[in-house]
Design a protein around this motif. Structure first.
Motif, mmCIF file in Angstrom:
data_model
loop_
_atom_site.group_PDB
_atom_site.id
_atom_site.type_symbol
_atom_site.label_atom_id
_atom_site.label_comp_id
_atom_site.label_asym_id
_atom_site.label_seq_id
_atom_site.Cartn_x
_atom_site.Cartn_y
_atom_site.Cartn_z
ATOM 1 N N VAL A 47 -25.313 -33.632 -5.708
ATOM 2 C CA VAL A 47 -26.056 -33.233 -6.908
ATOM 3 C C VAL A 47 -27.503 -32.974 -6.523
ATOM 4 C CG1 VAL A 47 -26.753 -33.887 -9.232
ATOM 5 C CG2 VAL A 47 -24.529 -34.632 -8.342
ATOM 6 N N SER A 48 -28.039 -31.860 -6.984
ATOM 7 C CA SER A 48 -29.423 -31.495 -6.681
ATOM 8 C C SER A 48 -30.402 -32.396 -7.420
ATOM 9 C CB SER A 48 -29.680 -30.034 -7.058
ATOM 10 O OG SER A 48 -31.040 -29.699 -6.880
ATOM 11 N N ASP A 49 -31.534 -32.670 -6.771
ATOM 12 C CA ASP A 49 -32.591 -33.432 -7.436
ATOM 13 C C ASP A 49 -33.608 -32.521 -8.107
ATOM 14 O OD1 ASP A 49 -33.873 -32.346 -5.277
ATOM 15 O OD2 ASP A 49 -34.380 -34.259 -4.326
ATOM 16 N N GLY A 86 -26.574 -26.971 -3.116
ATOM 17 C CA GLY A 86 -26.456 -25.526 -3.016
ATOM 18 C C GLY A 86 -25.383 -25.108 -2.037
ATOM 19 N N TRP A 87 -25.302 -25.815 -0.913
ATOM 20 C CA TRP A 87 -24.262 -25.513 0.074
ATOM 21 C C TRP A 87 -22.886 -25.760 -0.511
ATOM 22 C CZ3 TRP A 87 -20.127 -27.835 2.290
ATOM 23 C CH2 TRP A 87 -19.591 -27.227 3.425
ATOM 24 N N GLN A 88 -22.699 -26.888 -1.188
ATOM 25 C CA GLN A 88 -21.388 -27.203 -1.749
ATOM 26 C C GLN A 88 -20.986 -26.213 -2.842
ATOM 27 O OE1 GLN A 88 -20.857 -30.986 -3.953
ATOM 28 N NE2 GLN A 88 -18.992 -31.291 -2.753
ATOM 29 N N GLY A 89 -21.953 -25.809 -3.665
ATOM 30 C CA GLY A 89 -21.644 -24.833 -4.698
ATOM 31 C C GLY A 89 -21.262 -23.491 -4.120
ATOM 32 N N GLY A 90 -21.964 -23.067 -3.056
ATOM 33 C CA GLY A 90 -21.681 -21.770 -2.454
ATOM 34 C C GLY A 90 -20.439 -21.740 -1.599
ATOM 35 N N TRP A 91 -19.991 -22.900 -1.139
ATOM 36 C CA TRP A 91 -18.821 -22.941 -0.267
ATOM 37 C C TRP A 91 -17.668 -23.728 -0.906
ATOM 38 C CZ3 TRP A 91 -17.795 -20.061 3.860
ATOM 39 C CH2 TRP A 91 -18.858 -19.389 4.462
ATOM 40 N N THR A 92 -17.747 -25.038 -0.954
ATOM 41 C CA THR A 92 -16.603 -25.844 -1.391
ATOM 42 C C THR A 92 -16.197 -25.546 -2.827
ATOM 43 O OG1 THR A 92 -17.327 -27.598 0.118
ATOM 44 C CG2 THR A 92 -15.699 -28.173 -1.558
ATOM 45 N N ILE A 93 -17.148 -25.591 -3.759
ATOM 46 C CA ILE A 93 -16.802 -25.355 -5.167
ATOM 47 C C ILE A 93 -16.311 -23.926 -5.358
ATOM 48 C CG2 ILE A 93 -17.610 -25.446 -7.553
ATOM 49 C CD1 ILE A 93 -17.588 -28.150 -6.109
ATOM 50 N N PHE A 94 -16.944 -22.983 -4.663
ATOM 51 C CA PHE A 94 -16.474 -21.596 -4.728
ATOM 52 C C PHE A 94 -15.031 -21.492 -4.255
ATOM 53 C CE2 PHE A 94 -15.673 -18.011 -1.794
ATOM 54 C CZ PHE A 94 -15.434 -17.029 -2.734
ATOM 55 N N TYR A 95 -14.706 -22.146 -3.136
ATOM 56 C CA TYR A 95 -13.334 -22.093 -2.632
ATOM 57 C C TYR A 95 -12.361 -22.749 -3.606
ATOM 58 C CZ TYR A 95 -13.945 -20.184 2.064
ATOM 59 O OH TYR A 95 -14.160 -19.345 3.125
ATOM 60 N N TRP A 96 -12.725 -23.904 -4.158
ATOM 61 C CA TRP A 96 -11.811 -24.565 -5.090
ATOM 62 C C TRP A 96 -11.527 -23.653 -6.294
ATOM 63 C CZ3 TRP A 96 -10.958 -26.538 -1.082
ATOM 64 C CH2 TRP A 96 -11.303 -27.777 -0.583
ATOM 65 N N ALA A 97 -12.558 -22.975 -6.775
ATOM 66 C CA ALA A 97 -12.344 -22.046 -7.883
ATOM 67 C C ALA A 97 -11.467 -20.873 -7.447
ATOM 68 C CB ALA A 97 -13.694 -21.531 -8.394
ATOM 69 N N TRP A 98 -11.687 -20.375 -6.227
ATOM 70 C CA TRP A 98 -10.877 -19.260 -5.724
ATOM 71 C C TRP A 98 -9.405 -19.647 -5.643
ATOM 72 C CZ3 TRP A 98 -11.740 -16.762 -0.199
ATOM 73 C CH2 TRP A 98 -10.941 -15.605 -0.091
ATOM 74 N N TRP A 99 -9.121 -20.814 -5.054
ATOM 75 C CA TRP A 99 -7.718 -21.216 -4.933
ATOM 76 C C TRP A 99 -7.085 -21.423 -6.307
ATOM 77 C CZ3 TRP A 99 -8.343 -19.138 -0.860
ATOM 78 C CH2 TRP A 99 -8.980 -19.624 0.274
#
Length: 584
Positions: free
Chosen positions: A360-362, A374-387
């Motif tokens: 979580v961003s501060d 920002g990294w997690q939103g651009g990569w992990t969360i993006f991938y979870w949404a894609w799948w």
């Protein structure tokens, strides 16, 4: 306490005559309307609507400093996407963890693992090789060609460890962390999301004779109400998510296909160079590529799953193994095999932590917390949404080709084996790219290339001009077959959902419509805002379907537990054993 037999009939209303004969008109028409609105919006010229001066310090997603409200699809989608990634990050992480845990439990639990997706005497329709080929080609083939090189290269340069100062980017000490995250994104979680949808649909379609459509998987929870408006809404959400999820995959594939065509000398007009030096597909290139891909995919879809799609999938798998063997023979073999073995070990050890971690961003720009979020939103969360967005398409397709297989066999085949295949590609192909850069042989040629061009750039570094051209042609052919397989499978799945689970490709005009619609969504969104616009639309479309998927998992648990109780009490559990149609 006595338990009733399960529902084995779902009367979904379909048209008896006319253009929509055999289709649930409200689902088909609403889905087409929503997709048409998206296409028109994306293709409209970027516009600004002046609503007056913005309030001082305004943080509106779409209002600039001059008070102009952007109506451009790319801008609006990007703003909504950012809001969703910041608000629902916990939801996406925990939902994917739920899918992984549930799949493992269902495979290991004796009461569920031995059950067949069908009747006891049903046999699989396809051989193991064809089954795996179709599953893999539809599920991940295009993305694998793009990201097997691009993702390990990116994470080798930057990942949570580099953000926290634990490792240094683009060094030998960062290779292991690069593979932890590459395997996390393309491993068990991705395939578990597909497996849950396919397992739920196959269980209810082939054991209970319910229609092969998304709403059937929710019958244990909502019962006969799935015949009406609630069921229609579920199927509409699935259709829209499918269109957006497949569009995301096709978008990556189209960009790489155009890069490949440029590399083999078709013409520089296929790409354009921006003022900052970045290279992307030109409008003409996008149009030509989509005409070729969607024309071939529509013809294949008209032939059905057992002919065109099966034939193309077997070609996909053969060419995939050829390219993998090529890299094993001529790439950085030892480096890649080491990355594979160590990477799988590191990945498995990291699962308990990574699968539940949410950063979580501060709110402080440049801080470690902001960088991790920002990294997690651009990569992990993006991938979870894609799948998740891709899951209704792959899930229905997996169910369609998996009748007669046990739950344990299905989970192992649909989750474990494809993940290992992805790991192998990422380690051997991506490992070769990293090794070439580490040893100085590439001189930045691979790392500095665009995401869609990195595989071709690596071939150019490894081989002579003539051999690099030949291998690039093979990659382009493989990419085309993957694109066609994914697109034609998607068209058939969309029609299956619209036709209340009827699997027959009986409606040629509708097949042609959805082929054209996919092409227009991909082309329109790329032209409107590049791949970022498709990504934003996909993340938005995935959110409502993620709730549907959670309900599917819960319904499957309820159904299997109740069937175990029924067996103990001598109550029928499959459609062939039931003479009446009682309530759930």
């Amino acid at each position: 306490m006595a338990i009733e037999p399960p529902i084995t009939d779902l009367d979904i209303p379909t048209a008896d005559s006319g253009f929509y004969k055999g289709f649930t008109k409200i689902v088909a028409l609403t889905g087409k309307f929503l997709v048409a609105v998206l296409i028109i919006w994306a293709l409209l010229p970027a516009a600004s609507l002046t609503f007056g001066p913005a309030a001082e310090g305004s943080t509106s997603l779409f209002i600039d400093a001059d008070g102009n409200v952007s109506a451009a699809a790319g801008v609006v989608l990007g703003g909504i996407n950012s809001l969703i990634l910041a608000t629902f990050n916990y939801w996406y992480v925990y939902v994917m963890a739920f899918f992984v845990i549930l799949c493992i439990i269902l495979a290991l639990w004796p009461a569920s693992g031995r059950l067949k997706m069908g009747l006891d005497d049903d046999k699989p329709e396809f051989t193991n090789f064809s089954w795996f080929s179709m599953m893999f080609g539809a599920g991940i083939g295009i993305g694998m060609l793009t990201f097997a090189t691009a993702e390990p290269m990116y994470h080798w340069g930057s990942n949570p460890s580099t953000i926290q100062g634990i490792t240094e980017g683009s060094t030998a000490g960062n290779v292991r962390d690069a593979y932890i995250w590459s395997f996390t994104h393309w491993g068990l979680a991705a395939w578990a999301s597909y497996a849950i949808v396919g397992l739920a649909l196959g269980y209810f379609a082939y054991r209970r004779s319910l229609p092969l459509t998304i709403r059937s998987a929710l019958v244990p929870i909502f019962g006969k109400s799935m015949e009406g408006g609630l069921g229609h809404a579920v199927d509409i959400v699935a259709v829209v998510a499918t269109v957006l999820g497949v569009s995301q995959t096709l978008g990556f594939g189209v960009e790489q296909f155009i890069s490949g065509l440029t590399r083999i000398g078709v013409g520089d007009w296929l790409q354009q160079t921006a003022e900052d030096g970045s290279v992307s597909a030109s409008t003409a290139g996008i149009i030509v590529a989509l005409m070729v891909i969607m024309g071939a995919s529509t013809l294949s879809a008209l032939s059905g799953v057992g002919k065109g799609i099966k034939w193309l999938s077997n070609i996909n798998m053969g060419l995939s193994f050829f390219i993998l063997l090529f890299f094993l023979a001529f790439g950085s073999t030892f480096f890649g095999l080491q990355a594979l073995v160590v990477g799988i070990f590191d990945y498995l050890i990291s699962i308990p932590g990574n699968i539940f971690t949410v950063w979580v961003s501060d709110g402080v720009d440049g801080s470690e917390a902001a960088g991790l979020a920002g990294w997690q939103g651009g990569w992990t969360i993006f991938y979870w949404a894609w799948w998740i967005a891709f899951a209704p398409f792959v899930g229905v397709f997996l169910a369609r080709i998996s009748k007669g297989r046990t739950v344990r066999e299905y989970v192992l085949g649909a989750m474990i084996v494809p993940a290992i295949m992805c790991f192998t590609w990422f380690a051997i192909v991506g490992g070769t790219a990293i090794d070439l850069e580490l040893n100085g042989g590439a001189g930045g040629a691979i790392q500095d290339a665009g995401q869609s061009d990195q595989l071709f750039a690596m071939l150019a570094v490894m081989l002579s001009d003539n051999l690099a051209w030949i291998m690039s042609v093979i990659v382009v052919i493989l990419l085309l077959t993957y694109l066609v397989t994914s697109a034609d499978s998607a068209v058939l799945i969309i029609n299956t959902i619209n036709a209340a689970g009827d699997e027959g490709p009986k409606a040629r005009p509708h097949i042609i419509f959805w082929g054209a619609a996919l092409a227009l969504v991909v082309g329109g969104l790329i032209i409107a805002g590049g791949l970022g616009a498709i990504q934003a639309a996909m993340v938005i479309g995935a959110l409502p379907f993620s709730l549907v998927m959670v309900l599917m998992g819960l319904a499957l648990i309820k159904a299997i537990i109740n069937d175990s109780r029924r067996e103990k009490q001598g109550v029928a559990t499959t459609h062939d054993e039931i003479d009446t149609v009682p309530a759930e």
